[in-house]
Design a protein around this motif. Structure first.
Motif, PDB file in Angstrom:
ATOM      1  N   GLU A 145       0.842  -1.188   0.000  1.00 25.18           N
ATOM      2  CA  GLU A 145       0.000   0.000   0.000  1.00 25.18           C
ATOM      3  C   GLU A 145       0.885   1.249   0.000  1.00 25.18           C
ATOM      4  O   GLU A 145       1.731   1.420   0.880  1.00 25.18           O
ATOM      5  CB  GLU A 145      -0.897  -0.010   1.242  1.00 25.18           C
ATOM      6  N   ASP A 146       0.733   2.105  -1.012  1.00 26.65           N
ATOM      7  CA  ASP A 146       1.592   3.277  -1.188  1.00 26.65           C
ATOM      8  C   ASP A 146       1.070   4.447  -0.350  1.00 26.65           C
ATOM      9  O   ASP A 146       0.338   5.307  -0.825  1.00 26.65           O
ATOM     10  CB  ASP A 146       1.644   3.655  -2.677  1.00 26.65           C
ATOM     11  N   ARG A 147       1.443   4.458   0.934  1.00 30.01           N
ATOM     12  CA  ARG A 147       0.983   5.507   1.848  1.00 30.01           C
ATOM     13  C   ARG A 147       2.125   5.911   2.777  1.00 30.01           C
ATOM     14  O   ARG A 147       3.045   5.131   3.018  1.00 30.01           O
ATOM     15  CB  ARG A 147      -0.215   5.013   2.667  1.00 30.01           C
TER      16      ARG A 147
ATOM     17  N   GLY B  79      -2.146   3.158  -6.389  1.00 30.03           N
ATOM     18  CA  GLY B  79      -2.100   3.169  -4.928  1.00 30.03           C
ATOM     19  C   GLY B  79      -1.222   2.083  -4.328  1.00 30.03           C
ATOM     20  O   GLY B  79      -1.263   1.845  -3.124  1.00 30.03           O
TER      21      GLY B  79
END
Length: 401
Positions: A269-271, A300
């Motif tokens: 998860e790209d956060r 994302g």
């Protein structure tokens, strides 16, 4: 000159070799030098003593292990002092405690905190050759500790720094630092002078001559360090400040580390904070992460690749199990090697990386990961191509000259 000499386990492997070390020490003394000599345990002795502790317990207390292991160096130091006395020289052996080496309380992997040189200076003023048992010290409360792998080198460098010695000589079974492993590339050349930073990179990348703890301490304490063989009289390699070296080659050496594993985490998860969670968990488990490559996020999600020591593979799998539900897959690959090009000359020359990439491409060697710094380029490749890559790069940068 005040010189600290250190002799490793193979150099003091038996009584005949201790006698040869005594002759070398006397030769240096005859040139008018003041000498502190740090010795390791005889070759194989530390493993034998450790084996004794395991006979009684699978997990013996580390305090007791230190008491046992520290005996090996004390035996060697006393034997060398006896040999020197017999040759007509004033000599005295000291344990780490008597030499004033104070450490923290981490048994089997202690760090040196300070050295009280009062007694050492008294003995040197009386023209003694002082022989110190390496690899050991004591806590403030007097508990015996050992310094872990490369501990005798560390003892020697720390003593040289504390005594403000002119030189610290590390005697081993090799002639010095080579441009690469001579067993892989017979054309490898011994390096006359190398900077602390270059040596640190080579040591951390798998060069076995010195461990980076010793080089870090030498740099911090500004100790001129020479590594050379105790079995011949060849000039060794001087490890010193960058400004002490007149002409820097573009590339000084090429290191190979075959004991690496690659971890690939797909569709993370790209956060913000996800990398901190993953690497924080690995850090808590004392897993040393080296190269890290994160791909550009899409939909994302992002991919995360990194390398670890191969011995930490099972531990890493255990830690990352907690993340399996939140990523697409986690792949592990130990069929890799890390090849590193090192040289302070890279700072002022362009195209160094391009030449490496081109040369490996011509040999049909695929590069899986790349990491760079001011003085280093590291590449992850398939293990089967590792030695070919070393020979190719050694030739490309003409290190044999």
């Amino acid at each position: 000159m005040l010189i600290v000499q250190k002799y490793g386990g193979t150099s003091v492997g038996d009584c005949e070799r201790i006698q040869n070390v005594a002759k070398r020490v006397v030769e240096s003394k005859e040139k008018g030098n003041s000498l502190v000599v740090v010795v390791s345990a005889m070759s194989g002795e530390t493993d034998k003593l450790l084996g004794y502790t395991k006979f009684f317990s699978r997990l013996p207390k580390e305090r007791e292990v230190d008491m046992v292991l520290s005996a090996g160096e004390r035996v060697t130091s006393a034997l060398l002092a006896i040999a020197l006395e017999e040759m007509g020289y004033k000599a005295i052996s000291l344990s780490g405690r008597a030499a004033g080496i104070v450490t923290d309380t981490s048994h089997t992997k202690a760090r040196i905190e300070e050295i009280d040189t009062t007694y050492l200076n008294e003995l040197l003023a009386k023209d003694y050759i002082v022989v110190v048992a390496g690899f050991q010290g004591v806590t403030e409360k007097g508990e015996v500790t050992t310094l872990g792998r490369g501990g005798s080198d560390l003892s020697a460098v720390a003593l040289a720094g504390a005594l403000q010695a002119d030189l610290c000589e590390i005697y081993t079974d090799v002639d010095g630092v080579y441009t690469t492993d001579p067993r892989i590339e017979p054309k490898a050349k011994k390096i006359d002078k190398i900077s602390y930073d270059e040596m640190l990179e080579l040591a951390s990348m798998g060069a076995k001559v010195l461990l980076n703890r010793s080089v870090e301490m030498a740099k911090k304490l500004n100790v001129n360090l020479v590594t050379r063989s105790s079995f011949n009289y060849n000039e060794g390699t001087l490890i010193t400040k960058e400004e002490e070296i007149m002409e820097h080659p573009i590339v000084s050496g090429i290191a190979l580390d075959k004991n690496q594993a690659r971890v690939s985490i797909c569709n993370v998860e790209d956060r913000p904070g996800i990398a901190a969670e993953i690497f924080g968990a690995l850090s808590e488990a004392n897993i040393n992460v080296d190269m890290i490559v994160q791909t550009i996020g899409r939909d994302g999600k992002t991919d995360l690749d990194f390398t670890i020591p191969e011995v930490e593979l099972e531990n890493t799998k255990r830690v990352l199990k907690a993340f399996e539900g939140s990523v697409e897959s986690i792949d592990y690959d130990s069929d890799i090697a890390k090849v590193s090009i090192v040289g302070v000359g890279m700072k002022s020359h362009s195209g160094v990386a391009a030449r490496a990439f081109q040369a490996l491409a011509e040999d049909n060697i695929n590069i899986m990961m790349i990491s760079t710094s001011e003085i280093k380029i590291s590449m992850v490749i398939r293990l089967k191509y590792a030695e070919l890559a070393i020979r190719t790069l050694h030739s490309v940068y003409q290190l044999e000259k």
